[in-house]
Design a protein around this motif. Structure first.
Motif, PDB file in Angstrom:
ATOM      1  N   PHE A   1       0.838  -1.209   0.000  1.00  0.00           N
ATOM      2  CA  PHE A   1       0.000   0.000   0.000  1.00  0.00           C
ATOM      3  C   PHE A   1       0.867   1.251   0.000  1.00  0.00           C
ATOM      4  O   PHE A   1       1.857   1.347   0.723  1.00  0.00           O
ATOM      5  N   ARG A   2       0.492   2.224  -0.834  1.00  0.00           N
ATOM      6  CA  ARG A   2       1.169   3.522  -0.883  1.00  0.00           C
ATOM      7  C   ARG A   2       0.281   4.576  -0.238  1.00  0.00           C
ATOM      8  O   ARG A   2      -0.904   4.686  -0.555  1.00  0.00           O
ATOM      9  N   THR A   3       0.883   5.367   0.642  1.00  0.00           N
ATOM     10  CA  THR A   3       0.095   6.347   1.391  1.00  0.00           C
ATOM     11  C   THR A   3      -0.380   7.511   0.543  1.00  0.00           C
ATOM     12  O   THR A   3      -1.275   8.252   0.976  1.00  0.00           O
ATOM     13  N   ASP A   4       0.180   7.703  -0.648  1.00  0.00           N
ATOM     14  CA  ASP A   4      -0.301   8.798  -1.493  1.00  0.00           C
ATOM     15  C   ASP A   4      -1.564   8.435  -2.268  1.00  0.00           C
ATOM     16  O   ASP A   4      -2.148   9.301  -2.934  1.00  0.00           O
ATOM     17  N   LEU A   5      -1.999   7.164  -2.183  1.00  0.00           N
ATOM     18  CA  LEU A   5      -3.224   6.699  -2.855  1.00  0.00           C
ATOM     19  C   LEU A   5      -3.207   7.072  -4.341  1.00  0.00           C
ATOM     20  O   LEU A   5      -4.198   7.534  -4.894  1.00  0.00           O
ATOM     21  N   SER A   6      -2.068   6.861  -4.975  1.00  0.00           N
ATOM     22  CA  SER A   6      -1.908   7.241  -6.376  1.00  0.00           C
ATOM     23  C   SER A   6      -2.298   6.138  -7.343  1.00  0.00           C
ATOM     24  O   SER A   6      -2.192   6.322  -8.555  1.00  0.00           O
ATOM     25  N   ARG A   7      -2.715   4.993  -6.833  1.00  0.00           N
ATOM     26  CA  ARG A   7      -3.109   3.876  -7.693  1.00  0.00           C
ATOM     27  C   ARG A   7      -4.477   3.363  -7.277  1.00  0.00           C
ATOM     28  O   ARG A   7      -4.871   3.480  -6.122  1.00  0.00           O
ATOM     29  N   LEU A   8      -5.165   2.781  -8.248  1.00  0.00           N
ATOM     30  CA  LEU A   8      -6.473   2.206  -7.955  1.00  0.00           C
ATOM     31  C   LEU A   8      -6.351   1.070  -6.954  1.00  0.00           C
ATOM     32  O   LEU A   8      -7.213   0.908  -6.081  1.00  0.00           O
ATOM     33  N   ARG A   9      -5.296   0.294  -7.046  1.00  0.00           N
ATOM     34  CA  ARG A   9      -5.116  -0.826  -6.123  1.00  0.00           C
ATOM     35  C   ARG A   9      -4.957  -0.340  -4.684  1.00  0.00           C
ATOM     36  O   ARG A   9      -5.348  -1.035  -3.746  1.00  0.00           O
ATOM     37  N   ASP A  10      -4.404   0.865  -4.485  1.00  0.00           N
ATOM     38  CA  ASP A  10      -4.304   1.419  -3.133  1.00  0.00           C
ATOM     39  C   ASP A  10      -5.690   1.749  -2.582  1.00  0.00           C
ATOM     40  O   ASP A  10      -5.987   1.483  -1.408  1.00  0.00           O
ATOM     41  N   GLY A  11      -6.542   2.350  -3.419  1.00  0.00           N
ATOM     42  CA  GLY A  11      -7.898   2.638  -2.988  1.00  0.00           C
ATOM     43  C   GLY A  11      -8.684   1.374  -2.679  1.00  0.00           C
ATOM     44  O   GLY A  11      -9.398   1.300  -1.671  1.00  0.00           O
ATOM     45  N   LEU A  12      -8.549   0.370  -3.535  1.00  0.00           N
ATOM     46  CA  LEU A  12      -9.245  -0.897  -3.300  1.00  0.00           C
ATOM     47  C   LEU A  12      -8.740  -1.579  -2.036  1.00  0.00           C
ATOM     48  O   LEU A  12      -9.519  -2.168  -1.270  1.00  0.00           O
ATOM     49  N   ALA A  13      -7.428  -1.516  -1.797  1.00  0.00           N
ATOM     50  CA  ALA A  13      -6.873  -2.127  -0.592  1.00  0.00           C
ATOM     51  C   ALA A  13      -7.386  -1.433   0.661  1.00  0.00           C
ATOM     52  O   ALA A  13      -7.730  -2.088   1.658  1.00  0.00           O
ATOM     53  N   LEU A  14      -7.459  -0.116   0.638  1.00  0.00           N
ATOM     54  CA  LEU A  14      -7.951   0.606   1.806  1.00  0.00           C
ATOM     55  C   LEU A  14      -9.424   0.289   2.066  1.00  0.00           C
ATOM     56  O   LEU A  14      -9.846   0.168   3.221  1.00  0.00           O
ATOM     57  N   VAL A  15     -10.199   0.136   0.989  1.00  0.00           N
ATOM     58  CA  VAL A  15     -11.624  -0.144   1.148  1.00  0.00           C
ATOM     59  C   VAL A  15     -11.852  -1.563   1.668  1.00  0.00           C
ATOM     60  O   VAL A  15     -12.514  -1.771   2.699  1.00  0.00           O
ATOM     61  N   PHE A  16     -11.311  -2.550   0.956  1.00  0.00           N
ATOM     62  CA  PHE A  16     -11.673  -3.938   1.242  1.00  0.00           C
ATOM     63  C   PHE A  16     -10.820  -4.571   2.335  1.00  0.00           C
ATOM     64  O   PHE A  16     -11.300  -5.487   3.024  1.00  0.00           O
ATOM     65  N   LEU A  17      -9.580  -4.118   2.513  1.00  0.00           N
ATOM     66  CA  LEU A  17      -8.738  -4.677   3.567  1.00  0.00           C
ATOM     67  C   LEU A  17      -8.743  -3.804   4.817  1.00  0.00           C
ATOM     68  O   LEU A  17      -9.010  -4.280   5.922  1.00  0.00           O
ATOM     69  N   GLY A  18      -8.447  -2.504   4.629  1.00  0.00           N
ATOM     70  CA  GLY A  18      -8.343  -1.629   5.784  1.00  0.00           C
ATOM     71  C   GLY A  18      -9.665  -1.338   6.455  1.00  0.00           C
ATOM     72  O   GLY A  18      -9.729  -1.175   7.678  1.00  0.00           O
TER      73      GLY A  18
ATOM     74  N   LEU B   1     -12.428   5.884  -4.705  1.00  0.00           N
ATOM     75  CA  LEU B   1     -12.010   5.103  -5.872  1.00  0.00           C
ATOM     76  C   LEU B   1     -11.910   5.964  -7.122  1.00  0.00           C
ATOM     77  O   LEU B   1     -11.000   5.784  -7.949  1.00  0.00           O
ATOM     78  N   LEU B   2     -12.824   6.920  -7.296  1.00  0.00           N
ATOM     79  CA  LEU B   2     -12.756   7.791  -8.466  1.00  0.00           C
ATOM     80  C   LEU B   2     -11.498   8.643  -8.444  1.00  0.00           C
ATOM     81  O   LEU B   2     -10.810   8.785  -9.470  1.00  0.00           O
ATOM     82  N   SER B   3     -11.174   9.208  -7.302  1.00  0.00           N
ATOM     83  CA  SER B   3      -9.957  10.017  -7.213  1.00  0.00           C
ATOM     84  C   SER B   3      -8.712   9.163  -7.424  1.00  0.00           C
ATOM     85  O   SER B   3      -7.736   9.624  -8.033  1.00  0.00           O
TER      86      SER B   3
END
Length: 337
Positions: free
Chosen positions: A112-129, A284-286
């Motif tokens: 996970f990257r804290t800058d949320l610069s990838r879609l996978r980061d957003g998905l990880a925060l939603v479904f895992l975090g 997710l859109l951002s």
């Protein structure tokens, strides 16, 4: 040299204690803010958004596993501010500490990257975090309430659902904003400030109208989120989502606007559905827009570097120009003696 090393060794525990107290203070402050607006479901007090979970996940991402005592202390202080701690307090503190810790470990596991610069980061925060890790806090909290006979079995399902969604909403809304504030490096230009001011004015006018009107106008918030995400990415979309979530929570707890004449369970379901879909849309859109922008910038940079390489290669293939010699510039010298 020994004195310097000894001084550093003495500073480390002091710094750690101060860091723990700061984390506990932030957790406690977020908890008190979350308790300002609450709903009563099956004789249990629940919060539609529980900001401390978002603060806890952000603290783990910033400081690492070592900040867990601050999270536990903050959770205990919040419980003590509500009522005298009983046997169930230990289980609630344990769940509120383990849930964000597990969220951090799972996010780190997937890169996970804290800058949320990838879609996978957003998905990880939603479904895992949010959705997965917060199962721990909801299950532990409700389970210990049942064990000490503070919650009847017939109300377990609704209270557990409200607890889980409230904790998840704290991660979905509060954590991205804290990550955004942590990664901000430079201010935006003057022209962007003007547009940001326009977006802010529209949000301050549109969101109260949508959340307080007796006609159901909550759908008007989504075009605003899309506009903010397209122009300002994570900062714009999540700030608008935070404002909309706060205004909707106030309207729901006051039973006004689209939440008028609804039962407590209906208010909870409608509010959590709105907050959840809105936070998912904004986050997710951002993330998608940021990822596409970074990809475009990378392609442009690669094309520019390729053009420079081709320019150098082309310049190296051209025949070198010969410098004029003295003999060529002085005719008749060869024949002179």
């Amino acid at each position: 040299m020994a004195d310097v090393v000894r001084t550093r060794d003495l500073r480390r525990p002091v710094v750690y204690v101060l860091q723990t107290l700061a984390v506990a203070a932030c957790y406690y402050g977020a908890g008190r803010l979350g308790l300002l607006r609450h709903l009563t479901v099956q004789d249990a007090v629940v919060t539609p958004i529980w900001p401390p979970t978002g603060v806890a996940v952000a603290c783990f991402l910033f400081l690492g596993v070592g900040c867990w005592p601050g999270i536990a202390l903050g959770a205990l202080l919040v419980i003590m501010s509500i009522s005298p701690p009983g046997p169930d307090a230990a289980g609630i503190v344990l769940g509120n500490t383990l849930a964000p810790l597990c969220a951090y470990l799972m996010l780190r596991r997937v890169g996970f990257r804290t800058d949320l610069s990838r879609l996978r980061d957003g998905l990880a925060l939603v479904f895992l975090g949010a959705l997965t890790a917060m199962l721990i806090s909801a299950t532990a909290g409700v389970g210990f309430l049942v064990l000490v006979d503070k919650l009847a079995m017939h109300g377990v399902g609704l209270v557990w659902l409200a607890w889980w969604v409230g904790d998840a909403m704290g991660v979905l809304i509060v954590t991205p904003i804290l990550l955004m504030l942590y990664t901000i490096r430079r201010p935006i230009g003057l022209s962007r400030w003007k547009e940001a001011l326009v977006v802010g004015l529209v949000a301050c006018g549109l969101i109260p109208l949508a959340t307080r009107s007796s006609v159901s106008l909550l759908f008007l918030v989504y075009p605003l989120l899309v506009w903010a995400a397209l122009r300002f990415r994570l900062a714009g979309s999540m700030l608008c989502a935070l404002l909309a979530s706060v205004m909707a929570t106030i309207a729901a707890t006051d039973h006004i606007g689209p939440f008028r004449r609804l039962s407590s369970v209906e208010v909870m379901m409608k509010l959590q559905a709105f907050n959840g879909t809105m936070a998912l849309t904004a986050l997710l859109l951002s993330a998608v827009i940021t990822e596409q922008r970074n990809t475009r910038l990378s392609v442009e940079q690669a094309c520019q570097e390729l053009a420079e390489v081709l320019e150098h290669l082309t310049a190296g293939d051209s025949p070198p120009s010969r410098a004029p010699t003295d003999e060529g510039t002085r005719p008749g010298r060869r024949g002179s003696v």
